[in-house]
Scaffold this motif. Structure first.
Motif, short mmCIF file in Angstrom:
data_model
loop_
_atom_site.label_atom_id
_atom_site.label_comp_id
_atom_site.label_asym_id
_atom_site.label_seq_id
_atom_site.Cartn_x
_atom_site.Cartn_y
_atom_site.Cartn_z
N ALA A 184 56.94 30.45 42.53
CA ALA A 184 58.08 31.01 41.65
C ALA A 184 58.70 29.86 42.09
O ALA A 184 59.40 29.14 40.78
N ALA A 185 58.62 29.25 42.65
CA ALA A 185 59.69 27.94 43.49
C ALA A 185 57.86 26.73 42.46
O ALA A 185 59.07 25.65 41.99
N ALA A 186 57.15 26.54 42.79
CA ALA A 186 56.24 26.04 41.94
C ALA A 186 56.23 26.02 40.22
O ALA A 186 56.96 24.73 39.81
N ILE A 187 56.98 26.91 40.10
CA ILE A 187 57.06 27.28 38.36
C ILE A 187 58.22 26.06 38.01
O ILE A 187 58.76 25.38 36.86
N ILE A 188 59.31 26.62 39.12
CA ILE A 188 60.47 26.02 38.59
C ILE A 188 60.64 24.19 39.04
O ILE A 188 61.27 23.24 38.41
N ALA A 189 60.02 23.84 40.02
CA ALA A 189 59.93 22.47 40.73
C ALA A 189 58.28 21.77 40.32
O ALA A 189 58.53 20.37 40.16
N PRO B 81 55.35 22.61 37.96
CA PRO B 81 54.56 24.03 37.30
C PRO B 81 52.90 23.56 37.95
O PRO B 81 52.11 24.42 37.69
N GLU B 82 52.57 21.75 38.02
CA GLU B 82 50.87 21.99 38.00
C GLU B 82 50.72 22.39 39.45
O GLU B 82 49.15 22.26 39.64
#
Length: 463
Positions: A328-333, A335-336
């Motif tokens: 979820a944090a990856a999508i926020i900060a 996305p790749e």
């Protein structure tokens, strides 16, 4: 009221919240976490994974002491109290909390203690009792509130002989007999722990077999070993009522049968912790089990509000929750870096433990996949003979033509560690994911890992 602004606010400091907080902070976001308990770590650290596994480890040592002839020279078999064994778990919990608290400090993450409640879809108020003097504003919000034991209304959980999987850790005596209702992962783990302590266990299960998501052979092996320790397993029995007095607990089943014991443990299902979040203020509606629906990027119906971990249901494992939080944090900060968490090994800490990844024999048969089986029995593995842990097996399911690995199923000491070797090879692409890897690789001797070579040769010999 004090107002603070953040890029991301995370509700809950269990594995899912921690995974989200650390990843968002590492990627340069300004992060706050709201946690309703005074200590970090969530249910996993305080009531679930960590204490029950520490408890199990201590019980395993007791079993070894009481059954290994070498220890008879030291003295007679000993009886240990549940309370005494719990002390061992508290030591581990304290270390975990210290470690996790340092993570938040090191990454400059603000931690607010209190109940989080939505004021609107970008604003969270932090409550202490009925008062709130802190308001957090965020561009994006992650709900990682976890789950609690589901409690039916007609059971008096305040009675000193009636427990659920959270309150069982407050048990201050060792019952001679216990009824466990619900033979999911938690029920089976506690059945192992109590029968290992010499408590007579009645394990009562609404389904027709233990842990029916497991490979049938593994599930059968677990049933055998629980019965071998003196547990009585009753399948296809539904709960009707529980009555307790100051001497014992009586459980009545819908079939009319009754069972009596010193204590009762309710282990039938969990519910998402969404009740006090004020979701009605933002139009989010949980399902009947208190869980939130999310899409393939862990977004709820509101695209800037995410949900991860037990509060979304499957697979309800600390390991997956941590990775879902990171995702979820990856999508926020960034996305790749996103990865949807789907290839999750099961780790079940019964005695002996169970772990698996991939398809079961039943699934492959239903899908008409031409598979073959390779087996290694621990009683024939030198390392297991040395440690005296000869119970169990490793089973590899692979495709008859391509030799592609389709499932790894392990039952026995260190199963949850052993399964990761198979998992690593299954994740390889093309030719890398075949049974040949285990035949063409030199394993340390003596090790438990060597079971892969033995199982692979066993499987090839069947072709």
């Amino acid at each position: 009221m004090a107002d603070y602004h953040y890029d991301v606010v995370i509700i809950g400091a269990g594995p899912a919240g921690e995974g989200a907080a650390m990843n968002a902070a590492k990627k340069g976001k300004k992060v706050a976490v709201v946690e309703d308990k005074s200590m970090l770590g969530g249910n996993c650290t305080h009531w679930g994974t960590i204490p029950s596994k520490a408890l199990r480890h201590a019980v395993k040592q007791i079993i070894q002491f009481n059954t290994n002839p070498m220890f008879r020279e030291i003295g007679e078999p000993r009886w240990f109290s549940f309370q005494g064994v719990l002390k061992n778990a508290e030591r581990v919990i304290a270390k975990q909390v210290k470690l996790r608290t340092e993570f938040y400090g090191r990454n400059r993450i603000s931690v607010y203690t209190g109940m989080a409640k939505f004021a609107d879809d970008h604003t969270i108020d932090v409550y202490h009792g009925s008062q709130s003097n802190t308001r957090l504003h965020a561009k994006e919000i992650v709900i990682a509130t976890g789950s609690s034991p589901w409690r039916p209304k007609n059971i008096d959980f305040n009675h000193p002989r009636i427990y659920d999987s959270d309150t069982v850790l407050e048990l201050d005596h060792t019952p001679r007999t216990i009824i466990i209702y619900g033979a999911g992962v938690i029920g089976c783990e506690y059945a192992s722990i109590f029968s290992g302590l010499g408590v007579k266990v009645d394990l009562i299960h609404p389904g027709d077999r233990l842990l029916n998501f497991l490979d049938d052979e593994i599930s059968d092996a677990l049933s055998y070993h629980l019965r071998d320790k003196g547990a009585l397993i009753r399948h296809t029995e539904q709960f009707e009522s529980v009555e307790a007095n100051d001497r014992y607990v009586t459980m009545t089943m819908t079939s009319g049968k009754k069972v009596k014991a010193d204590a009762f443990l309710w282990a039938a299902g969990r519910t998402g912790n969404t009740e006090h979040l004020g979701l009605e203020a933002i139009g989010l509606k949980p399902n009947s089990r208190g869980q939130l629906d999310v899409d393939g990027e862990y977004r709820t119906a509101l695209s800037h509000i995410y949900a991860v971990g037990d509060v979304i249901g499957w697979p309800s494992l600390a390991s997956a929750a941590y990775d879902q939080g990171r995702a979820a944090a990856a999508i926020i900060a960034s996305p790749e870096d996103f990865r949807y968490v789907d290839s999750v090994p099961t780790g079940i800490y019964t005695i002996p433990e169970i772990s698996s990844i991939g398809k079961t024999e039943r699934q492959l048969t239903e899908e008409k996949v031409p598979y073959e089986v390779g087996q290694a029995f621990f009683k024939n593995i030198a390392r297991a003979q040395i440690t005296g842990e000869g119970v169990g097996m490793l089973k590899i399911l692979f495709h008859r033509q391509t030799l592609e690995l389709l499932g790894i199923h392990c039952f026995g000491d260190q199963a949850a560690e052993i399964v990761h070797i198979g998992q690593a090879i299954m994740q390889q692409k093309g030719e890398g994911n075949t049974l040949r890897y285990f035949v063409n690789t030199t394993f340390n001797y003596p090790t438990m890992a060597e079971a892969y070579r033995v199982a692979a040769l066993n499987g090839l010999n069947r072709l």
